[in-house]
Design a protein around this motif. Structure first.
Motif, PDB file in Angstrom:
ATOM      1  N   GLY A  24      20.409   4.131 -47.870  1.00 51.22           N
ATOM      2  CA  GLY A  24      19.450   5.026 -48.511  1.00 51.22           C
ATOM      3  C   GLY A  24      18.038   4.750 -48.043  1.00 51.22           C
ATOM      4  N   ALA A  25      17.794   3.541 -47.572  1.00 52.21           N
ATOM      5  CA  ALA A  25      16.493   3.157 -47.027  1.00 52.21           C
ATOM      6  C   ALA A  25      16.680   1.893 -46.210  1.00 52.21           C
ATOM      7  CB  ALA A  25      15.469   2.925 -48.144  1.00 52.21           C
ATOM      8  N   CYS A  26      15.791   1.673 -45.268  1.00 48.55           N
ATOM      9  CA  CYS A  26      15.842   0.446 -44.477  1.00 48.55           C
ATOM     10  C   CYS A  26      14.434   0.073 -44.048  1.00 48.55           C
ATOM     11  CB  CYS A  26      16.756   0.596 -43.265  1.00 48.55           C
ATOM     12  SG  CYS A  26      16.181   1.786 -42.028  1.00 48.55           S
ATOM     13  N   ARG A  27      14.232  -1.193 -43.809  1.00 49.13           N
ATOM     14  CA  ARG A  27      12.948  -1.705 -43.336  1.00 49.13           C
ATOM     15  C   ARG A  27      13.161  -2.369 -41.986  1.00 49.13           C
ATOM     16  NH1 ARG A  27      12.872  -3.122 -48.903  1.00 49.13           N
ATOM     17  NH2 ARG A  27      11.298  -1.947 -50.060  1.00 49.13           N
ATOM     18  N   LEU A  28      12.361  -1.946 -41.013  1.00 45.49           N
ATOM     19  CA  LEU A  28      12.436  -2.483 -39.659  1.00 45.49           C
ATOM     20  C   LEU A  28      11.249  -3.401 -39.432  1.00 45.49           C
ATOM     21  CD1 LEU A  28      13.267   0.826 -37.723  1.00 45.49           C
ATOM     22  CD2 LEU A  28      14.870  -0.886 -38.574  1.00 45.49           C
ATOM     23  N   HIS A  29      11.513  -4.640 -39.112  1.00 45.33           N
ATOM     24  CA  HIS A  29      10.456  -5.603 -38.803  1.00 45.33           C
ATOM     25  C   HIS A  29      10.558  -5.893 -37.310  1.00 45.33           C
ATOM     26  CE1 HIS A  29       9.585  -6.306 -43.066  1.00 45.33           C
ATOM     27  NE2 HIS A  29      10.898  -6.302 -43.252  1.00 45.33           N
ATOM     28  N   LEU A  30       9.580  -5.388 -36.558  1.00 44.16           N
ATOM     29  CA  LEU A  30       9.600  -5.502 -35.099  1.00 44.16           C
ATOM     30  C   LEU A  30       8.660  -6.608 -34.636  1.00 44.16           C
ATOM     31  CD1 LEU A  30       9.466  -1.721 -34.079  1.00 44.16           C
ATOM     32  CD2 LEU A  30      11.430  -3.103 -34.748  1.00 44.16           C
ATOM     33  N   PRO A  31       8.816  -7.059 -33.401  1.00 39.52           N
ATOM     34  CA  PRO A  31       7.872  -8.048 -32.859  1.00 39.52           C
ATOM     35  C   PRO A  31       6.448  -7.497 -32.832  1.00 39.52           C
ATOM     36  CG  PRO A  31       9.824  -7.849 -31.467  1.00 39.52           C
ATOM     37  CD  PRO A  31       9.899  -6.745 -32.467  1.00 39.52           C
ATOM     38  N   GLN A  32       5.482  -8.407 -32.914  1.00 43.17           N
ATOM     39  CA  GLN A  32       4.082  -7.989 -32.957  1.00 43.17           C
ATOM     40  C   GLN A  32       3.646  -7.360 -31.640  1.00 43.17           C
ATOM     41  OE1 GLN A  32       2.009  -8.000 -35.526  1.00 43.17           O
ATOM     42  NE2 GLN A  32       3.522  -8.890 -36.925  1.00 43.17           N
TER      43      GLN A  32
END
Length: 410
Positions: free
Chosen positions: A358-366
């Motif tokens: 239903g939702a997701c959070r993407l944490h990418l490299p800086q």
């Protein structure tokens, strides 16, 4: 003798004869194509005229349609395509049309902030125009009201990805445009999901199909550089991309919330307004015992666990087209083969993992995250929250495609 002279002339001037035959064949094929296009336009206009002949009551009014037209779409041919294939159909059907043309990229978002209420909103352009319109619409403070307006999409751009979900697929551009315009007149609608993509600092962006990030997206962005290779340009883009770096693995942290129950496709009937006495009692109750403002802790979303992902491609998609997919390992040959054949490779490869969310959070490299592909539009890739807004907008579609989408959602 005359026949003999003709054959002798053709034999003696075989180069000119061959060139003349090619020119005549091409010219005949071109004229036949123009004739077929005119037949399609005539048939569509005759069908639209039947809508225009329908009687309306003395208290009824003509339907109003606001059209956002991007003349720069399809290499500047969009305005001509609209005037030839769509405008006559809408006028013959008796629709009161207001055409608003955009002058520069991003203007459609600003126009949606100033748009008045209308019976239907029509987007005439490609994927970029459509995304600008829905983003501007859903950023409005009164978006809950305006999101109930049915939306029509006339495919005039170089890429019209959503049109394949709304109408039958055809290679004939005239038929594609006239069919989409007639679907608006017939009034068959389908509620579609929307992706809300919010970065750390930017305003949210909204999409109807997908967010893609990874090697396939990067290779697809370079296809136009190899235009001189003709039909081999797609394979060449993926081949050269694999030579630069392999394996092309993108690493990110992914946290997923489970899917929420989907609302019904048909909008619920608006409840009747309470009587005057009931409204007075309710106002007095709220005055003497006002509700406590604050956050409802019981409805707060728990913090989902993070999962480290190492994938060739990560794609977050709606059910308007495809489910969510996360691709893991590919060989170099699979990367070139799958990427050159599939429009969205991350959902058709045998090694992809598909997750419902239903939702997701993407944490990418800086640094070095590259770019997202959001409905075929390029955005700088940063950490973002992607949330599904189920059945948020209603789009005009053909009856056949509506039945297929309902069966897929079920």
């Amino acid at each position: 003798n005359t026949v003999f002279l003709v054959f002798r002339t053709l034999r003696n001037h075989w180069k000119k004869s061959t060139l003349a035959a090619c020119v005549l064949s091409y010219g005949g094929h071109w004229l036949y194509g123009k004739h077929c296009d005119n037949v399609l336009r005539r048939e569509a206009c005759q069908e639209a005229r039947e809508f225009g002949r329908q009687l309306i009551g003395p208290t009824e009014r003509l339907k109003k349609a606001t059209i956002i037209l991007n003349p720069a779409a399809c290499s500047g041919k969009a305005n001509s395509l609209f005037e030839k294939n769509s405008a006559p159909i809408l006028h013959l059907a008796g629709v009161e049309v207001k055409v608003v043309k955009t002058d520069y990229e991003g203007q459609a978002k600003k126009l949606m902030e100033l748009m008045d209420q209308t019976d239907m909103l029509i987007v005439a352009g490609g994927d970029g125009t459509l995304q600008e319109v829905i983003t501007g619409l859903l950023r409005r403070a009164d978006q809950e009201v305006f999101s109930q307006t049915p939306i029509g999409f006339i495919p005039l751009g170089s890429q019209n990805s959503l049109s394949r979900s709304l109408h039958s697929v055809t290679d004939n551009k005239v038929k594609h445009i006239t069919t989409a315009t007639l679907s608006i007149l017939k009034g068959e609608t389908m509620s579609l999901d929307v992706l809300q993509i919010k970065g750390e600092r930017e305003l949210p962006v909204f999409a109807l199909l997908s967010l893609r990030w990874g090697a396939f997206r990067d290779a697809a962005a370079t296809i136009s550089k190899y235009w001189y290779l003709g039909p081999l340009k797609t394979q060449a883009a993926h081949w050269f991309s694999s030579l630069k770096a392999w394996p092309q693995v993108h690493q990110a942290s992914l946290s997923i919330l489970p899917p929420m129950p989907r609302p019904p496709d048909e909008p619920l009937h608006k409840p009747p307004r309470p009587g005057l006495l009931s409204r007075i009692v309710l106002r007095l109750k709220n005055y003497w015992d006002p509700p406590v403002e604050g956050r409802d802790v019981s409805h707060e979303e728990p913090s989902p666990p993070e999962k480290e992902v190492s994938a060739v491609e990560l794609s977050v998609s709606t059910h308007n087209k495809n489910p969510v997919g996360v691709d893991f390992n590919f060989t170099m040959g699979q990367f070139i083969t799958v990427g050159s054949k599939a429009e969205d490779p991350s959902v058709r490869s045998p090694s992809s993992e598909q997750l419902e969310a239903g939702a997701c959070r993407l944490h990418l490299p800086q640094e070095g995250a590259g770019f997202y592909n959001i409905d075929n539009e390029e955005y700088e890739a940063t950490s973002a929250e992607v949330r599904l807004l189920p059945r948020k907008l209603r789009f005009f579609c053909s009856a056949e495609r509506r039945a297929e989408l309902l069966a897929q959602a079920a």
